[in-house]
Write a protein that holds these residues in place. Structure first.
Motif, PDB file in Angstrom:
ATOM      1  N   LEU A   1      29.087   9.869  71.330  1.00  0.00           N
ATOM      2  CA  LEU A   1      28.450  10.829  70.075  1.00  0.00           C
ATOM      3  C   LEU A   1      28.662  10.110  68.883  1.00  0.00           C
ATOM      4  N   ALA A   2      27.767  10.598  67.978  1.00  0.00           N
ATOM      5  CA  ALA A   2      27.912  10.284  66.456  1.00  0.00           C
ATOM      6  C   ALA A   2      28.950  10.879  65.994  1.00  0.00           C
ATOM      7  N   PRO A   3      29.797  10.249  65.317  1.00  0.00           N
ATOM      8  CA  PRO A   3      31.066  11.134  64.486  1.00  0.00           C
ATOM      9  C   PRO A   3      30.748  12.242  63.851  1.00  0.00           C
ATOM     10  N   SER A   4      29.486  11.946  63.185  1.00  0.00           N
ATOM     11  CA  SER A   4      29.363  13.229  62.294  1.00  0.00           C
ATOM     12  C   SER A   4      28.765  14.587  63.184  1.00  0.00           C
ATOM     13  N   ASN A   5      28.608  14.390  64.495  1.00  0.00           N
ATOM     14  CA  ASN A   5      28.252  15.462  65.191  1.00  0.00           C
ATOM     15  C   ASN A   5      29.350  16.228  65.409  1.00  0.00           C
TER      16      ASN A   5
ATOM     17  N   ILE B   1      36.765  13.320  60.783  1.00  0.00           N
ATOM     18  CA  ILE B   1      35.824  12.267  61.702  1.00  0.00           C
ATOM     19  C   ILE B   1      35.025  11.651  61.414  1.00  0.00           C
ATOM     20  N   PRO B   2      33.910  12.076  60.369  1.00  0.00           N
ATOM     21  CA  PRO B   2      32.770  11.617  59.921  1.00  0.00           C
ATOM     22  C   PRO B   2      32.959  10.347  59.084  1.00  0.00           C
ATOM     23  N   LEU B   3      34.345  10.306  58.563  1.00  0.00           N
ATOM     24  CA  LEU B   3      34.626   9.079  57.724  1.00  0.00           C
ATOM     25  C   LEU B   3      34.275   7.617  58.228  1.00  0.00           C
ATOM     26  N   MET B   4      34.417   7.689  59.794  1.00  0.00           N
ATOM     27  CA  MET B   4      34.129   6.616  60.513  1.00  0.00           C
ATOM     28  C   MET B   4      32.752   6.138  60.370  1.00  0.00           C
ATOM     29  N   ASP B   5      31.973   7.101  60.049  1.00  0.00           N
ATOM     30  CA  ASP B   5      30.406   6.843  60.282  1.00  0.00           C
ATOM     31  C   ASP B   5      29.673   6.978  58.814  1.00  0.00           C
ATOM     32  N   MET B   6      30.492   6.880  57.846  1.00  0.00           N
ATOM     33  CA  MET B   6      29.684   7.105  56.593  1.00  0.00           C
ATOM     34  C   MET B   6      28.700   5.982  56.181  1.00  0.00           C
TER      35      MET B   6
ATOM     36  N   MET C   1      22.321  13.807  59.355  1.00  0.00           N
ATOM     37  CA  MET C   1      23.163  14.621  60.351  1.00  0.00           C
ATOM     38  C   MET C   1      23.970  15.555  59.613  1.00  0.00           C
ATOM     39  N   GLY C   2      24.646  16.399  60.332  1.00  0.00           N
ATOM     40  CA  GLY C   2      25.067  17.523  60.001  1.00  0.00           C
ATOM     41  C   GLY C   2      26.298  17.723  58.998  1.00  0.00           C
ATOM     42  N   ALA C   3      27.214  16.489  59.234  1.00  0.00           N
ATOM     43  CA  ALA C   3      28.390  16.217  58.361  1.00  0.00           C
ATOM     44  C   ALA C   3      27.964  16.479  56.778  1.00  0.00           C
ATOM     45  N   PRO C   4      28.710  17.136  56.051  1.00  0.00           N
ATOM     46  CA  PRO C   4      28.309  16.760  54.672  1.00  0.00           C
ATOM     47  C   PRO C   4      28.648  15.611  53.930  1.00  0.00           C
ATOM     48  N   ILE C   5      29.364  14.903  54.431  1.00  0.00           N
ATOM     49  CA  ILE C   5      29.250  13.411  53.729  1.00  0.00           C
ATOM     50  C   ILE C   5      27.702  12.561  53.958  1.00  0.00           C
ATOM     51  N   GLN C   6      27.176  13.022  54.976  1.00  0.00           N
ATOM     52  CA  GLN C   6      25.884  12.559  54.920  1.00  0.00           C
ATOM     53  C   GLN C   6      24.740  12.868  53.800  1.00  0.00           C
ATOM     54  N   ALA C   7      24.800  14.140  53.817  1.00  0.00           N
ATOM     55  CA  ALA C   7      23.969  14.903  52.552  1.00  0.00           C
ATOM     56  C   ALA C   7      24.705  14.329  51.372  1.00  0.00           C
ATOM     57  N   LYS C   8      25.670  14.440  51.175  1.00  0.00           N
ATOM     58  CA  LYS C   8      26.359  14.026  49.820  1.00  0.00           C
ATOM     59  C   LYS C   8      25.954  12.605  49.385  1.00  0.00           C
ATOM     60  N   THR C   9      25.736  11.686  50.411  1.00  0.00           N
ATOM     61  CA  THR C   9      25.509  10.234  50.407  1.00  0.00           C
ATOM     62  C   THR C   9      24.028  10.141  49.796  1.00  0.00           C
ATOM     63  N   PHE C  10      23.283  10.729  50.476  1.00  0.00           N
ATOM     64  CA  PHE C  10      21.738  10.361  50.186  1.00  0.00           C
ATOM     65  C   PHE C  10      21.178  11.214  48.903  1.00  0.00           C
ATOM     66  N   ASP C  11      22.000  12.168  48.885  1.00  0.00           N
ATOM     67  CA  ASP C  11      21.651  12.983  47.535  1.00  0.00           C
ATOM     68  C   ASP C  11      22.259  12.213  46.287  1.00  0.00           C
ATOM     69  N   ALA C  12      23.372  11.376  46.499  1.00  0.00           N
ATOM     70  CA  ALA C  12      23.874  10.503  45.273  1.00  0.00           C
ATOM     71  C   ALA C  12      22.905   9.441  45.119  1.00  0.00           C
TER      72      ALA C  12
ATOM     73  N   THR D   1      26.307   1.531  62.963  1.00  0.00           N
ATOM     74  CA  THR D   1      26.597   2.670  63.582  1.00  0.00           C
ATOM     75  C   THR D   1      28.101   2.331  64.355  1.00  0.00           C
ATOM     76  N   VAL D   2      28.938   3.564  64.286  1.00  0.00           N
ATOM     77  CA  VAL D   2      30.107   3.773  65.252  1.00  0.00           C
ATOM     78  C   VAL D   2      29.827   4.948  65.992  1.00  0.00           C
ATOM     79  N   ARG D   3      29.907   4.685  67.334  1.00  0.00           N
ATOM     80  CA  ARG D   3      29.316   5.695  68.344  1.00  0.00           C
ATOM     81  C   ARG D   3      30.709   5.600  69.251  1.00  0.00           C
ATOM     82  N   PRO D   4      31.713   6.518  69.167  1.00  0.00           N
ATOM     83  CA  PRO D   4      32.883   6.829  70.295  1.00  0.00           C
ATOM     84  C   PRO D   4      32.190   7.244  71.533  1.00  0.00           C
ATOM     85  N   ILE D   5      32.828   6.329  72.553  1.00  0.00           N
ATOM     86  CA  ILE D   5      32.847   7.096  73.975  1.00  0.00           C
ATOM     87  C   ILE D   5      33.947   8.163  74.080  1.00  0.00           C
ATOM     88  N   VAL D   6      33.486   9.206  74.429  1.00  0.00           N
ATOM     89  CA  VAL D   6      34.454  10.272  74.335  1.00  0.00           C
ATOM     90  C   VAL D   6      34.684  11.336  75.717  1.00  0.00           C
ATOM     91  N   MET D   7      35.705  11.679  75.925  1.00  0.00           N
ATOM     92  CA  MET D   7      35.994  12.477  77.049  1.00  0.00           C
ATOM     93  C   MET D   7      36.709  13.927  76.379  1.00  0.00           C
TER      94      MET D   7
END
Length: 327
Positions: A90-94, A102-107, A172-183, A235-241
């Motif tokens: 998964l992408a952390p932002s999702n 968690i989206p901090l690792m995908d900023m 992606m849906g995490a607010p940090i993504q929108a804030k970054t590209f808005d900046a 990208t940082v894409r964790p393998i998750v369970m």
């Protein structure tokens, strides 16, 4: 040893019911949005192979491909509830719907280069984020895939800060993504991943950002053939369970899964980081994309850093961010 038995509703591909324990086998259910050629799927296959190799008992895997079980946002819900999907990438932002940290690792612009990225993922720098994700979302990180470099993909060329201004782009849906590209002056909008192709085709948005493998695999180049080398994310894409599933497994299988996750993650990172440039060039040679240099990346970094600082401070993660930057 255990066998997991769940009732299947074929129409929705959602499995209902509780885990039952019987027999002498374990069956784990996985999901990938992509086909066998994508690095996510190859990494999950390696994870399966390694778990089977390291575990003394009998284990089977049921990995569904090509988005059969939905998209990543669906997988997050399933993992949280302990149904339908036991393991995936998964992408952390999702996962921000459950864990806002968690989206901090995908900023965007978090990593200077691949060496910095590898150093961070080879350390325990993200341990506090892993702990928060487990507690808040019931999701266990067992390894780290990633290594794709994300660039802008658009219907028309975006080559500098002026052309980026007010560019309608999916994030992606995490607010940090929108804030970054808005900046940096763009006009970001969170749109479901499976709606991106049609949204560009119909003019709802003019582009998005992604790594080469996904642009190729899902044929996004048909509607967004212009690739601008912003190189804003490694990208940082964790393998998750699912923790609900993981916690029911015998200890020796848990140990095998964690060891396999670490090794499969290293395999996947080498695979994706090495192939990224080759895939871009392959699409360019096929006439599917046009690659553009981007002027103003240093300005983007300058504009984004205050957003990163504020986000980390809000989460109480300033020290974590400084540790990552300092590696």
């Amino acid at each position: 040893m255990f066998i997991f038995s769940l009732r299947t509703i074929a129409a929705s591909a959602i499995l209902l019911g509780s885990v039952s324990i019987a027999g002498a086998d374990v069956t784990l259910r996985g999901a990938s949005m992509f086909d066998e050629d994508h690095s996510f799927t190859k990494t999950l296959r390696e994870f399966e192979r390694l778990v089977a190799e390291k575990y003394d008992g009998e284990i089977a895997f049921d990995l569904r491909l090509n988005g059969e079980l939905g998209v990543e946002s669906d997988y997050v819900t399933y993992l949280n509830q302990g149904v339908a999907v036991d393991y995936t990438i998964l992408a952390p932002s999702n996962m921000a719907v459950f864990s806002e940290s968690i989206p901090l690792m995908d900023m965007p612009f978090l990593f200077r280069d691949l060496d910095h990225w590898n150093a961070v993922l080879g350390s325990d720098a993200f341990a506090p984020l892993e702990a928060d994700l487990r507690e808040a979302a019931g999701i266990v990180i067992v390894g780290y895939h990633g290594g794709g470099v994300r660039n802008l993909a658009s219907a028309e060329p975006i080559t500098n800060m002026e052309e980026l201004a007010d560019h309608r782009m999916r994030v992606m849906g995490a607010p940090i993504q929108a804030k970054t590209f808005d900046a940096v002056g763009a006009a970001p909008a969170a749109i479901a991943y499976n709606e991106v192709y049609n949204a560009i085709q119909t003019g709802v948005i003019a582009g998005f950002e992604n790594e080469a493998a996904s642009i190729q695999n899902l044929k996004f180049y048909e509607v967004a053939p212009h690739i601008s080398l912003t190189q804003h994310t490694i990208t940082v894409r964790p393998i998750v369970m699912s923790a609900a599933i993981y916690d029911k497994l015998p200890e020796d299988l848990q140990t095998a899964i964690m060891a396999a996750g670490a090794e499969a993650g290293a395999f996947g990172r080498a695979l994706e980081s090495g192939a990224d440039g080759e895939i871009l060039q392959e699409m360019a040679d096929a006439g599917q994309i046009k690659i553009h240099a981007f002027e103003g990346r240093e300005k983007m970094l300058e504009l984004v850093q205050p957003v990163q600082d504020a986000y980390a401070a809000e989460l109480g993660a300033t020290e974590l961010l400084e540790n990552v930057r300092g590696m």
